[in-house]
Design a protein around this motif. Sequence first.
Motif, PDB file in Angstrom:
ATOM      1  N   ILE A 160       0.882  -1.177   0.000  1.00  0.00           N
ATOM      2  CA  ILE A 160       0.000   0.000   0.000  1.00  0.00           C
ATOM      3  C   ILE A 160       0.918   1.225   0.000  1.00  0.00           C
ATOM      4  N   ILE A 161       0.733   2.043  -1.025  1.00  0.00           N
ATOM      5  CA  ILE A 161       1.739   3.069  -1.326  1.00  0.00           C
ATOM      6  C   ILE A 161       1.116   4.458  -1.358  1.00  0.00           C
ATOM      7  N   GLY A 162       1.813   5.440  -0.792  1.00  0.00           N
ATOM      8  CA  GLY A 162       1.395   6.838  -0.985  1.00  0.00           C
ATOM      9  C   GLY A 162       1.113   7.547   0.315  1.00  0.00           C
ATOM     10  N   ASP A 163      -0.059   8.170   0.385  1.00  0.00           N
ATOM     11  CA  ASP A 163      -0.423   8.982   1.540  1.00  0.00           C
ATOM     12  C   ASP A 163      -1.127   8.114   2.577  1.00  0.00           C
ATOM     13  N   LEU A 164      -0.316   7.540   3.466  1.00  0.00           N
ATOM     14  CA  LEU A 164      -0.899   6.615   4.455  1.00  0.00           C
ATOM     15  C   LEU A 164      -1.336   7.365   5.705  1.00  0.00           C
ATOM     16  N   LYS A 165      -1.011   8.639   5.750  1.00  0.00           N
ATOM     17  CA  LYS A 165      -1.395   9.433   6.919  1.00  0.00           C
ATOM     18  C   LYS A 165      -2.843   9.923   6.787  1.00  0.00           C
ATOM     19  N   TYR A 166      -3.169  10.471   5.623  1.00  0.00           N
ATOM     20  CA  TYR A 166      -4.482  11.094   5.469  1.00  0.00           C
ATOM     21  C   TYR A 166      -5.460  10.266   4.622  1.00  0.00           C
ATOM     22  N   GLY A 167      -4.967   9.244   3.934  1.00  0.00           N
ATOM     23  CA  GLY A 167      -5.835   8.504   3.004  1.00  0.00           C
ATOM     24  C   GLY A 167      -6.784   7.575   3.757  1.00  0.00           C
ATOM     25  N   HIS A 185       2.825  -4.616   3.125  1.00  0.00           N
ATOM     26  CA  HIS A 185       3.976  -3.709   3.143  1.00  0.00           C
ATOM     27  C   HIS A 185       3.478  -2.295   2.898  1.00  0.00           C
ATOM     28  N   LEU A 186       3.746  -1.418   3.855  1.00  0.00           N
ATOM     29  CA  LEU A 186       3.301  -0.025   3.728  1.00  0.00           C
ATOM     30  C   LEU A 186       4.474   0.830   3.254  1.00  0.00           C
ATOM     31  N   ILE A 187       4.251   1.589   2.215  1.00  0.00           N
ATOM     32  CA  ILE A 187       5.332   2.398   1.638  1.00  0.00           C
ATOM     33  C   ILE A 187       4.858   3.845   1.514  1.00  0.00           C
ATOM     34  N   SER A 188       5.572   4.758   2.178  1.00  0.00           N
ATOM     35  CA  SER A 188       5.157   6.169   2.148  1.00  0.00           C
ATOM     36  C   SER A 188       6.349   7.055   2.465  1.00  0.00           C
ATOM     37  N   PRO A 189       6.257   8.351   2.117  1.00  0.00           N
ATOM     38  CA  PRO A 189       7.288   9.273   2.606  1.00  0.00           C
ATOM     39  C   PRO A 189       7.243   9.283   4.132  1.00  0.00           C
ATOM     40  N   GLU A 190       8.364   9.581   4.741  1.00  0.00           N
ATOM     41  CA  GLU A 190       8.461   9.583   6.204  1.00  0.00           C
ATOM     42  C   GLU A 190       7.315  10.389   6.855  1.00  0.00           C
ATOM     43  N   ASP A 222       1.956  -9.050  -4.888  1.00  0.00           N
ATOM     44  CA  ASP A 222       0.881  -9.539  -5.774  1.00  0.00           C
ATOM     45  C   ASP A 222      -0.079  -8.406  -6.098  1.00  0.00           C
ATOM     46  N   VAL A 223      -0.244  -7.508  -5.113  1.00  0.00           N
ATOM     47  CA  VAL A 223      -1.172  -6.376  -5.283  1.00  0.00           C
ATOM     48  C   VAL A 223      -0.430  -5.103  -4.907  1.00  0.00           C
ATOM     49  N   VAL A 224      -0.491  -4.120  -5.786  1.00  0.00           N
ATOM     50  CA  VAL A 224       0.119  -2.817  -5.502  1.00  0.00           C
ATOM     51  C   VAL A 224      -1.025  -1.808  -5.443  1.00  0.00           C
ATOM     52  N   TYR A 225      -1.328  -1.338  -4.228  1.00  0.00           N
ATOM     53  CA  TYR A 225      -2.471  -0.426  -4.021  1.00  0.00           C
ATOM     54  C   TYR A 225      -1.906   0.980  -3.843  1.00  0.00           C
ATOM     55  N   VAL A 226      -2.164   1.825  -4.817  1.00  0.00           N
ATOM     56  CA  VAL A 226      -1.554   3.162  -4.843  1.00  0.00           C
ATOM     57  C   VAL A 226      -2.595   4.191  -4.404  1.00  0.00           C
ATOM     58  N   THR A 227      -2.157   5.204  -3.649  1.00  0.00           N
ATOM     59  CA  THR A 227      -3.108   6.241  -3.227  1.00  0.00           C
ATOM     60  C   THR A 227      -2.597   7.627  -3.591  1.00  0.00           C
ATOM     61  N   ARG A 228      -3.529   8.541  -3.670  1.00  0.00           N
ATOM     62  CA  ARG A 228      -3.240   9.948  -3.980  1.00  0.00           C
ATOM     63  C   ARG A 228      -2.769  10.669  -2.713  1.00  0.00           C
ATOM     64  N   ILE A 229      -1.822  11.580  -2.878  1.00  0.00           N
ATOM     65  CA  ILE A 229      -1.461  12.441  -1.741  1.00  0.00           C
ATOM     66  C   ILE A 229      -2.632  13.404  -1.539  1.00  0.00           C
ATOM     67  N   GLN A 230      -3.199  13.400  -0.309  1.00  0.00           N
ATOM     68  CA  GLN A 230      -4.461  14.101  -0.024  1.00  0.00           C
ATOM     69  C   GLN A 230      -4.217  15.583   0.266  1.00  0.00           C
ATOM     70  N   LYS A 244       4.826  15.987  -2.700  1.00  0.00           N
ATOM     71  CA  LYS A 244       4.123  15.883  -3.992  1.00  0.00           C
ATOM     72  C   LYS A 244       5.003  15.098  -4.977  1.00  0.00           C
ATOM     73  N   GLY A 245       4.401  14.153  -5.651  1.00  0.00           N
ATOM     74  CA  GLY A 245       5.143  13.396  -6.668  1.00  0.00           C
ATOM     75  C   GLY A 245       6.201  12.465  -6.098  1.00  0.00           C
ATOM     76  N   SER A 246       6.060  12.053  -4.817  1.00  0.00           N
ATOM     77  CA  SER A 246       7.069  11.186  -4.196  1.00  0.00           C
ATOM     78  C   SER A 246       7.233   9.855  -4.926  1.00  0.00           C
ATOM     79  N   TYR A 247       6.130   9.298  -5.385  1.00  0.00           N
ATOM     80  CA  TYR A 247       6.207   7.983  -6.025  1.00  0.00           C
ATOM     81  C   TYR A 247       5.544   8.028  -7.390  1.00  0.00           C
ATOM     82  N   LEU A 248       6.165   7.338  -8.301  1.00  0.00           N
ATOM     83  CA  LEU A 248       5.557   7.231  -9.629  1.00  0.00           C
ATOM     84  C   LEU A 248       5.629   5.781 -10.066  1.00  0.00           C
ATOM     85  N   ILE A 249       4.460   5.220 -10.343  1.00  0.00           N
ATOM     86  CA  ILE A 249       4.442   3.870 -10.908  1.00  0.00           C
ATOM     87  C   ILE A 249       4.468   4.061 -12.419  1.00  0.00           C
TER      88      ILE A 249
END
Length: 309
Positions: A160-167, A185-190, A222-230, A244-249
């Motif tokens: 799960i990738i992206g904005d894990l704080k506000y999403g 696996h959680l992946i986000s900017p610090e 197996d699954v890559v769940y991407v989220t928008r920075i809120q 902004k733009g931290s990750y790009l698939i």
Amino acid sequence: MSDFYNKDIISIKDYTRDQFEDIFQYTEKLMKLDSAARREICKGKTLSYLFYEPSTRTRLSFESAMALIGGNSLGISDISSSSTQKGESLADTVKIMSIYSDVLVLRHPLDGSSRFASEISSKPVINAGSGTEEHPTQAIQDLFTIKKEKKKIDGLKIGIIGDLKYGRTVYSLLSGLGNYDVEVHLISPESLKIRPDSIYEIRKKLSFTESIDIEEYIEDLDVVYVTRIQKERFPDEEEYLKVKGSYLIGLDLLKKMKEDSIILHPLPRLDEISTDIDKTKHAKYFQQAEYGKYTRAALLGLTLNENGF
Ligand code: NCD
């Protein structure tokens, strides 16, 4: 009697694995029914919606789901054109809308808003996104998509990738996944890591790793769940600009991914998934949006019919 009949849908935490599986079965059933049979499910019933925040998919998928099963919808999607503008309270607005309909769908920026509305409404309330913690129907749609596309949920490795704080979709999805045997696996900017206080309960049911490096686990997922920075939930625009733009698939990253991995996104997407990905077999986010219509139709059918459909 259906477990869901006349009940609110407020939090994903209120559901068991068996109930998820029931919803998935009803969704499958609904997808197979012919259009005339579908239109009997909520014939003559009315859904009302009240959206205090912008939405495209959630609101329209509820409306199109209701049409699919023979019902109709009315509502307020632009608060500035309603009596809220004159100072009418949420409580009074909810009371009035529940007089005009059989079920009320609410989106609101405050945590707890749907629970509050359910105490006032004489009709079941469905939470279409509240604050930064809950979006239960999105999580049901996400779990259904994973099951449908991967043929199972247990045993999967999910990033799960992206904005894990506000999403809020992330918190609801994690709660839902807590009912399955998955590796997360959680992946986000610090600065956008998951909020520890909000996953206190989830942690008891689900183990996960946290990382800032998207490449660390990408080849196992197996699954890559991407989220928008809120952006709208950041107290300070400067902080948004830093992440902004931290990750790009993009296609480069895709080469490192498993041959049969799938990419999901609750949408809207900004720049976190390149449009080059859309035409690849990995891109399932538009399919996910379509499943949202069927899972919501199933939920409405179960909420509005005493013995299911
Ligand atoms: C999400 C939301 O509103 O939380 N949108 C949706 O319902 N699909 C995600 C988002 O806005 O990024």
